[in-house]
Design an enzyme around this catalytic site. Sequence first.
Site, short mmCIF file in Angstrom:
data_model
loop_
_atom_site.label_atom_id
_atom_site.label_comp_id
_atom_site.label_asym_id
_atom_site.label_seq_id
_atom_site.Cartn_x
_atom_site.Cartn_y
_atom_site.Cartn_z
N CYS A 162 27.41 113.50 12.64
CA CYS A 162 26.27 113.25 11.75
C CYS A 162 25.74 114.56 11.16
O CYS A 162 25.29 114.59 10.03
CB CYS A 162 25.17 112.52 12.48
N THR A 181 22.46 105.60 7.96
CA THR A 181 21.15 105.48 7.34
C THR A 181 20.91 104.05 6.87
O THR A 181 19.80 103.52 6.98
CB THR A 181 21.03 106.49 6.18
N GLU A 230 27.60 110.86 2.47
CA GLU A 230 28.20 111.26 3.75
C GLU A 230 29.61 110.67 3.81
O GLU A 230 29.80 109.47 3.68
CB GLU A 230 27.35 110.68 4.88
N GLU A 265 18.18 108.30 14.43
CA GLU A 265 18.97 109.50 14.16
C GLU A 265 20.09 109.06 13.24
O GLU A 265 21.00 108.35 13.66
CB GLU A 265 19.48 110.08 15.48
N LYS A 294 23.47 99.09 23.73
CA LYS A 294 24.65 98.50 23.08
C LYS A 294 25.54 99.62 22.54
O LYS A 294 25.16 100.34 21.62
CB LYS A 294 24.26 97.58 21.93
P1 NAI Z 1 26.61 101.67 11.93
O1 NAI Z 1 25.33 102.30 11.63
O2 NAI Z 1 26.93 100.37 11.30
O3 NAI Z 1 26.74 101.44 13.50
C1 NAI Z 1 26.04 102.13 14.50
C2 NAI Z 1 25.66 101.15 15.60
O4 NAI Z 1 24.74 100.18 15.11
C3 NAI Z 1 26.82 100.35 16.16
O5 NAI Z 1 26.61 100.18 17.55
C4 NAI Z 1 26.69 99.01 15.46
O6 NAI Z 1 27.24 97.93 16.16
C5 NAI Z 1 25.20 98.85 15.36
N1 NAI Z 1 24.71 98.01 14.28
C6 NAI Z 1 25.31 97.72 13.10
N2 NAI Z 1 24.54 96.90 12.37
C7 NAI Z 1 23.42 96.68 13.09
C8 NAI Z 1 22.22 95.94 12.86
N3 NAI Z 1 22.02 95.26 11.73
N4 NAI Z 1 21.28 95.94 13.79
C9 NAI Z 1 21.45 96.63 14.93
N5 NAI Z 1 22.54 97.33 15.20
C10 NAI Z 1 23.52 97.37 14.29
O7 NAI Z 1 27.74 102.68 11.65
P2 NAI Z 1 29.30 102.36 11.49
O8 NAI Z 1 29.52 101.07 10.82
O9 NAI Z 1 29.90 102.52 12.80
O10 NAI Z 1 29.72 103.50 10.51
C11 NAI Z 1 29.45 103.38 9.14
C12 NAI Z 1 29.07 104.71 8.57
O11 NAI Z 1 27.88 105.17 9.20
C13 NAI Z 1 30.06 105.81 8.81
O12 NAI Z 1 31.02 105.83 7.83
C14 NAI Z 1 29.20 107.02 8.78
O13 NAI Z 1 29.03 107.45 7.46
C15 NAI Z 1 27.89 106.55 9.31
N6 NAI Z 1 27.67 106.89 10.73
C16 NAI Z 1 26.77 107.85 11.04
C17 NAI Z 1 26.56 108.21 12.35
C18 NAI Z 1 25.59 109.26 12.71
O14 NAI Z 1 25.61 109.72 13.83
N7 NAI Z 1 24.73 109.66 11.83
C19 NAI Z 1 27.31 107.60 13.43
C20 NAI Z 1 28.20 106.56 13.01
C21 NAI Z 1 28.37 106.25 11.71
#
Ligand code: NAI
Length: 815
Positions: A319, A265, A416, A285, A211
Amino acid sequence: MLLVVILHHLDIQWHNINIMKIKEIYDTMAYGPAPENADEAIQFLESHKRSFKLFINGKWTAASSGESFKTINPSTKEHLANISEGNEADVNKAVAAAKKALPEWVKIGAHQRARYLYALARQIQKHSRLFAVLESLDNGKPIRETRDIDIPIVVRHFYHHAGWAQLRDTELKEYKEVGVIGQIIPWNFPLMMLSWKIAPAIAMGNTIVLKPAEFTSLTALLFAEICQQIGLPNGVVNIVTGHGKTGAALVDHKDVNKIAFTGSTEVGKIIRRATAGSGKKLSLELGGKSPFIVFEDADLDSVVEGVVDAIWFNQGQVCCAGSRLLVQESVADKLYKKIRARMETLRIGNALDKGIDIGAIVDSVQLKVIKDLVKLGVDEGSTLNQPSWKCPTEGYFYPPTLFTDVSPSSTIAQEEIFGPVLVAMRFRSHKEAVKLANNTRYGLACSIWTENINLALDIAPQIKAGTAWINCTNVFDAAAGFGGYRESGFGREGGREGLMEYLKPRINDAFSDKPQINLGKAIKATNGQMKQQTGIDRTTKMYIGGKQARPDGGYSTIINSINGTYVGEVSKGNRKDIRNAVEAAHSCNKWENNTGHGRAQVLYYLAENLAIRREEFADRLVQMTNQTKSEATKEVDLSIERIYTYAALADKYDGKVHHTIHRNVTLAMPESIGVMGIVCPDEAPLLGFISAVIPAITMGNNVVVIPSEKMPFSATDFYQILETSDVPGGTVNIVTGHKNELAQVLAKHDDVDGIWYFGSKEGCKDMELLSADNMKRTWVNYGKYRNWQDKAQGEGEEFLKHASQIKNIWIPYGA
Ligand code: NAI
Ligand code: MG
């Protein structure tokens, strides 16, 4: 004459104007726009009528709900395409397709899979510019980055893993595929994250449902077309677009055998809890707040360019961004000045402009997060530094930002931000640098800048992070593992250790559904006889910080043998005792800092002392289990042998030197996890205890051990051996009592870094559920039982792997 004078005057003016213009150009260094052509990418969108379906079983499939959402170009806010919102029914379809494709994908063998991976690498390479442009359009990251960094890394991952596919059956023959893998990725490196997930998974013989992130699905959908073009068997790769709910449906699906997630996280913790006890393998990750440490002897001009890479690469939406600048006091002001000057010259604009350094923030939502946190930083009293120029207004732009005068406990120093915002702090001594660097719940990466190699290599092991970059930052390669410590998650991507996330030991199939307890039927002794026979009759204490300890609650429990005969009494530990034990484990760093050889010597000594007391330990086993003396003696002998195995491995289970593609060598070093909770199996009271505790301490961990609840005496007797064998006080702590109650306290404890649990299915679920708060590494048996007597099941590198985590240290090397 007048005319001549006027003309002459005009000429001079014209001349001046020209000179002024040129001077201005020199001053501002303003370039004209250099837009990359987007025609082919637009054509790709049009070929789907700007409305994309789901990619299931090799075919474009309409979403069951018929719902879709928009994806935009954040540089312009223009609508790019509609993306299908996959729901549970779509996820079911995709998982079914992956499950159906699995047996054949396994059967075609390593070489055929290698050919497919190679074909994927080649095909992406052939269309690399299309991918780069599409990625820049959808995400807002500069074309310079997608063209020169993202897509080349993607290609490299498929090539590298084509190699691993080829080698699986020879190099990794003790392992097999995990099955159907659910993969959920974020928007910051859309195609790169896809490649890090898909390449190793399918190379190892798994099939997948991926996804993409809702802001950036397009390159994943183009990748689906590449899969079709190379004739990848249907169902091996399925792509289901949608929001978090779609991801959650994938996480919850019973036929998914593993979830690989990259993202926040917060969501990582949700997924840890959702999969608890399910037996699904999991790699996470997650976020970071990585320190970028500058010592006074660093080359400050290189540092400035390092800072640009660390926090302004990909608009800081990285990240592992070096988002906390820690500078030695003596050079701090000088460095801040240089950074401010450099900020002024950075160019921001449309991602497709080849001349820009900084593109757009992915979405208005993320832009708001950044703005809010920056405002909070100002409110909290930090000093805001931004360039004098203004951002373009047509897209979601945010300028490079530096915060100085930041207090280590302020929100912007801890949270972050995930944007182009650097927070700077000063340190005086090396010790203070390490302390500041580790003052975070995260542990993804760190970057160390100094011209003194001794200093760099002194600091690197002290930082709790999965990657240490020395005089470089944000470099990645398929041959090196990448992943976090602490709340940055667990598991690695890349390198041999990354493959392990998509494999399971073949021996796991031999585990049984019931505990294999070696219980004797032979002796039916009465209490008195037994006491007389063995001469052992006392209430044992617990063992904390190298000392025998009375239980805080003041209770003891009577322990009877399997046949109901009285064996003795054992201290009933409570949460206070666990807390004391964890504290004791934390206060001892002697063991962790010992060398492999040093630890081996102590382990041999343990074995030697156990051998001396072989009879006594065998008698104790007889007493508890009523097995025959010869069977009990065999268990003691096996325990001695097991300690030998780990003593032997202590200085041999070492790291690797990865030949990464940059001018680096990358050292992959196994490090201890820290303080681990070890919840022992109930079967094989001595051998089970030894099999769990010894590998954990072999890797330098300090442990808090909960022995078998029903048969604790082999463990409590063992502290006399610990006392006489030079094991530092605090390295092994033993708390007896109610197994699951104590285990829960350990799993919840924020100062415990890892936990192993051998016991009931429900207990396993509790461990995974409760450990989510601080993202402990967990290793549980999911209600499957090892035969501890069998060497293949009861010992080996698998145990050491779970007792350690790998830090990858990138060191400049060669020209
Ligand atoms: P997120 O963690 O919500 O999204 C990442 C992925 O997980 C997306 O594909 C999303 O659709 C999916 N997702 C969301 N909720 C889920 C659930 N309950 N079960 C399964 N999958 C789910 O990150 P988002 O909303 O894009 O960004 C929010 C914050 O997260 C950012 O502001 C940033 O601080 C952090 N982030 C960190 C990343 C990293 O590589 N460490 C990458 C993206 C965001
Ligand atoms: Mg988009």
